[in-house]
Design a protein around this motif. Structure first.
Motif, PDB file in Angstrom:
ATOM      1  N   ALA A 111     -12.871   7.834  14.889  1.00  0.00           N
ATOM      2  CA  ALA A 111     -11.820   7.386  15.794  1.00  0.00           C
ATOM      3  C   ALA A 111     -10.493   7.233  15.065  1.00  0.00           C
ATOM      4  O   ALA A 111      -9.425   7.599  15.586  1.00  0.00           O
ATOM      5  CB  ALA A 111     -12.223   6.064  16.442  1.00  0.00           C
ATOM      6  N   THR A 112     -10.532   6.710  13.843  1.00  0.00           N
ATOM      7  CA  THR A 112      -9.299   6.502  13.076  1.00  0.00           C
ATOM      8  C   THR A 112      -8.669   7.822  12.661  1.00  0.00           C
ATOM      9  O   THR A 112      -7.453   8.008  12.767  1.00  0.00           O
ATOM     10  CB  THR A 112      -9.589   5.650  11.829  1.00  0.00           C
ATOM     11  OG1 THR A 112     -10.235   4.431  12.215  1.00  0.00           O
ATOM     12  CG2 THR A 112      -8.307   5.310  11.095  1.00  0.00           C
ATOM     13  N   VAL A 113      -9.499   8.754  12.189  1.00  0.00           N
ATOM     14  CA  VAL A 113      -8.984  10.071  11.805  1.00  0.00           C
ATOM     15  C   VAL A 113      -8.408  10.786  13.022  1.00  0.00           C
ATOM     16  O   VAL A 113      -7.355  11.442  12.938  1.00  0.00           O
ATOM     17  CB  VAL A 113     -10.103  10.911  11.150  1.00  0.00           C
ATOM     18  CG1 VAL A 113      -9.643  12.354  10.947  1.00  0.00           C
ATOM     19  CG2 VAL A 113     -10.514  10.299   9.820  1.00  0.00           C
ATOM     20  N   SER A 114      -9.070  10.654  14.173  1.00  0.00           N
ATOM     21  CA  SER A 114      -8.550  11.257  15.401  1.00  0.00           C
ATOM     22  C   SER A 114      -7.185  10.681  15.746  1.00  0.00           C
ATOM     23  O   SER A 114      -6.266  11.401  16.156  1.00  0.00           O
ATOM     24  CB  SER A 114      -9.529  11.024  16.562  1.00  0.00           C
ATOM     25  OG  SER A 114     -10.774  11.619  16.310  1.00  0.00           O
ATOM     26  N   GLN A 120      -1.660  16.707  15.873  1.00  0.00           N
ATOM     27  CA  GLN A 120      -2.251  17.987  15.483  1.00  0.00           C
ATOM     28  C   GLN A 120      -3.411  18.359  16.400  1.00  0.00           C
ATOM     29  O   GLN A 120      -3.619  19.536  16.718  1.00  0.00           O
ATOM     30  CB  GLN A 120      -2.730  17.927  14.030  1.00  0.00           C
ATOM     31  CG  GLN A 120      -1.609  17.831  13.010  1.00  0.00           C
ATOM     32  CD  GLN A 120      -1.150  16.400  12.748  1.00  0.00           C
ATOM     33  OE1 GLN A 120      -1.405  15.504  13.546  1.00  0.00           O
ATOM     34  NE2 GLN A 120      -0.483  16.215  11.626  1.00  0.00           N
ATOM     35  N   ILE A 121      -4.174  17.352  16.831  1.00  0.00           N
ATOM     36  CA  ILE A 121      -5.297  17.603  17.733  1.00  0.00           C
ATOM     37  C   ILE A 121      -4.786  18.126  19.076  1.00  0.00           C
ATOM     38  O   ILE A 121      -5.333  19.071  19.644  1.00  0.00           O
ATOM     39  CB  ILE A 121      -6.129  16.321  17.926  1.00  0.00           C
ATOM     40  CG1 ILE A 121      -6.889  16.005  16.643  1.00  0.00           C
ATOM     41  CG2 ILE A 121      -7.106  16.468  19.088  1.00  0.00           C
ATOM     42  CD1 ILE A 121      -7.582  14.654  16.653  1.00  0.00           C
ATOM     43  N   ALA A 122      -3.724  17.503  19.586  1.00  0.00           N
ATOM     44  CA  ALA A 122      -3.143  17.964  20.852  1.00  0.00           C
ATOM     45  C   ALA A 122      -2.617  19.391  20.720  1.00  0.00           C
ATOM     46  O   ALA A 122      -2.817  20.229  21.620  1.00  0.00           O
ATOM     47  CB  ALA A 122      -2.026  17.015  21.282  1.00  0.00           C
ATOM     48  N   ALA A 123      -1.953  19.684  19.599  1.00  0.00           N
ATOM     49  CA  ALA A 123      -1.433  21.032  19.387  1.00  0.00           C
ATOM     50  C   ALA A 123      -2.567  22.048  19.278  1.00  0.00           C
ATOM     51  O   ALA A 123      -2.463  23.178  19.776  1.00  0.00           O
ATOM     52  CB  ALA A 123      -0.573  21.067  18.123  1.00  0.00           C
ATOM     53  N   PHE A 124      -3.677  21.654  18.641  1.00  0.00           N
ATOM     54  CA  PHE A 124      -4.846  22.529  18.528  1.00  0.00           C
ATOM     55  C   PHE A 124      -5.408  22.855  19.908  1.00  0.00           C
ATOM     56  O   PHE A 124      -5.768  24.003  20.191  1.00  0.00           O
ATOM     57  CB  PHE A 124      -5.902  21.853  17.656  1.00  0.00           C
ATOM     58  CG  PHE A 124      -7.187  22.626  17.547  1.00  0.00           C
ATOM     59  CD1 PHE A 124      -7.239  23.827  16.863  1.00  0.00           C
ATOM     60  CD2 PHE A 124      -8.351  22.143  18.136  1.00  0.00           C
ATOM     61  CE1 PHE A 124      -8.426  24.541  16.761  1.00  0.00           C
ATOM     62  CE2 PHE A 124      -9.547  22.846  18.038  1.00  0.00           C
ATOM     63  CZ  PHE A 124      -9.579  24.056  17.357  1.00  0.00           C
ATOM     64  N   ILE A 158      -7.836  10.650  22.610  1.00  0.00           N
ATOM     65  CA  ILE A 158      -7.233  11.614  21.691  1.00  0.00           C
ATOM     66  C   ILE A 158      -8.027  12.913  21.703  1.00  0.00           C
ATOM     67  O   ILE A 158      -7.468  14.011  21.680  1.00  0.00           O
ATOM     68  CB  ILE A 158      -7.165  11.022  20.271  1.00  0.00           C
ATOM     69  CG1 ILE A 158      -6.241   9.791  20.268  1.00  0.00           C
ATOM     70  CG2 ILE A 158      -6.683  12.051  19.268  1.00  0.00           C
ATOM     71  CD1 ILE A 158      -6.327   8.954  19.031  1.00  0.00           C
ATOM     72  N   MET A 159      -9.356  12.792  21.741  1.00  0.00           N
ATOM     73  CA  MET A 159     -10.191  13.997  21.791  1.00  0.00           C
ATOM     74  C   MET A 159      -9.923  14.792  23.065  1.00  0.00           C
ATOM     75  O   MET A 159      -9.942  16.026  23.054  1.00  0.00           O
ATOM     76  CB  MET A 159     -11.663  13.602  21.703  1.00  0.00           C
ATOM     77  CG  MET A 159     -12.044  12.945  20.393  1.00  0.00           C
ATOM     78  SD  MET A 159     -13.746  12.353  20.382  1.00  0.00           S
ATOM     79  CE  MET A 159     -13.767  11.431  18.828  1.00  0.00           C
ATOM     80  N   MET A 160      -9.662  14.095  24.164  1.00  0.00           N
ATOM     81  CA  MET A 160      -9.376  14.804  25.419  1.00  0.00           C
ATOM     82  C   MET A 160      -8.024  15.493  25.398  1.00  0.00           C
ATOM     83  O   MET A 160      -7.785  16.426  26.167  1.00  0.00           O
ATOM     84  CB  MET A 160      -9.475  13.837  26.606  1.00  0.00           C
ATOM     85  CG  MET A 160     -10.901  13.583  27.052  1.00  0.00           C
ATOM     86  SD  MET A 160     -11.017  12.707  28.629  1.00  0.00           S
ATOM     87  CE  MET A 160     -10.678  11.023  28.094  1.00  0.00           C
ATOM     88  N   LEU A 161      -7.126  15.066  24.508  1.00  0.00           N
ATOM     89  CA  LEU A 161      -5.861  15.780  24.356  1.00  0.00           C
ATOM     90  C   LEU A 161      -6.094  17.181  23.820  1.00  0.00           C
ATOM     91  O   LEU A 161      -5.256  18.074  23.990  1.00  0.00           O
ATOM     92  CB  LEU A 161      -4.922  15.008  23.421  1.00  0.00           C
ATOM     93  CG  LEU A 161      -4.338  13.703  23.963  1.00  0.00           C
ATOM     94  CD1 LEU A 161      -3.488  13.028  22.898  1.00  0.00           C
ATOM     95  CD2 LEU A 161      -3.524  13.948  25.221  1.00  0.00           C
ATOM     96  N   ALA A 162      -7.242  17.382  23.157  1.00  0.00           N
ATOM     97  CA  ALA A 162      -7.603  18.714  22.680  1.00  0.00           C
ATOM     98  C   ALA A 162      -8.407  19.490  23.709  1.00  0.00           C
ATOM     99  O   ALA A 162      -8.257  20.704  23.843  1.00  0.00           O
ATOM    100  CB  ALA A 162      -8.397  18.607  21.380  1.00  0.00           C
ATOM    101  N   SER A 163      -9.273  18.792  24.462  1.00  0.00           N
ATOM    102  CA  SER A 163     -10.162  19.498  25.394  1.00  0.00           C
ATOM    103  C   SER A 163      -9.509  19.805  26.741  1.00  0.00           C
ATOM    104  O   SER A 163      -9.737  20.887  27.314  1.00  0.00           O
ATOM    105  CB  SER A 163     -11.446  18.682  25.623  1.00  0.00           C
ATOM    106  OG  SER A 163     -11.165  17.449  26.268  1.00  0.00           O
TER     107      SER A 163
END
Length: 249
Positions: A111-114, A120-124, A158-163
């Motif tokens: 969670a902290t790394v996310s 960067q996760i959103a951009a990915f 944050i994970m959903m910003l990527a998915s």
């Protein structure tokens, strides 16, 4: 409940509410505070899930106009969110305290790394959307995020910003509205399960809810005086510190 625990939970809830309103990441505070007051890991997590759900619902209602506009398109994601949240909740309850306690340091670290690499996760996610991976891939990724949301939840936004850009494109408000709705569904289903068959410390949850609402309300009024990057750095330092503590404790 001892007075010192009441004060500690109130402070953690206040901080979580304020941080969620300004930068996100408050679940790390509520879950950790509940564990540090002596609750078993699974009970701390189920209680934290109950405590943060009102905030999730409020965030979803803020996007009610978008939800009414896109709800038909979001039906598949909503169904996957409900199923994933239920599976995650069942896995949490069936796994027991020993398994969950073993996983806690890794979950907090994830969670902290996310949170650290949220941009960067959103951009990915946006780059994947440009490659037109197709709905099967998008729904598969979202299903995994949903299971995680029902099991633990911290960092799932944050994970959903990527998915979610895989199905919703790059329009920020549409992605954020979908994220708020899906987070409410996946954790809401898990909370219903916890309320029916789980073990919840309702007194602790009530303290955290009341304090977090207060913290969120005040942060909106005074938050502009505190640069967001300072708040983000504080959350990151606390997250890594908690993860290290759980690894050695």
């Amino acid at each position: 409940m001892e007075l010192v625990h009441i004060v500690f939970l109130a402070l953690a809830g206040f901080a979580a509410g304020a941080i969620n309103a300004l930068a996100g990441g408050g679940t790390l505070f509520t879950f950790s505070a509940l564990m540090l007051t002596g609750l078993p890991p699974v009970v701390a997590n189920t209680t934290s899930a109950v405590a943060v759900l009102p905030g999730q619902i409020a965030a979803g209602l803020a996007y009610w106009t978008d939800i009414k506009r896109y709800w038909k398109q979001w039906l598949p994601l909503s169904v996957l969110s409900a199923i994933g949240g239920l599976i995650g909740g069942i896995a949490l309850l069936n796994g027991g305290n020993e398994t969950f306690r073993f996983l806690v340091p890794f979950l907090v670290l994830l969670a902290t790394v996310s949170f650290l690499f949220s941009a960067q996760i959103a951009a990915f996610g946006e780059r994947l959307a440009e490659q037109n991976k197709g709905p099967g891939f998008a729904y598969g990724v979202h299903s995994l995020v949903s299971v995680y949301g029902g099991y633990f939840g911290a960092g799932m936004g944050i994970m959903m910003l990527a998915s979610l850009p895989l199905t919703e494109g790059r329009e920020y408000h549409r992605v954020n509205a979908a994220k708020s709705l899906m987070a409410t569904i996946m954790q809401g289903i898990a909370v219903v399960l916890f309320l029916i068959v789980g073990d919840i410390d309702y007194a602790a949850a009530a303290i955290v809810v009341a304090a977090s609402i207060t913290g969120g309300w005040l942060s909106i009024r005074i938050g502009k005086t505190i640069p967001t990057h300072f708040i983000r750095r504080f959350v990151i330092v606390v997250g890594f510190s908690l993860s290290a503590w759980y690894f050695v404790a």
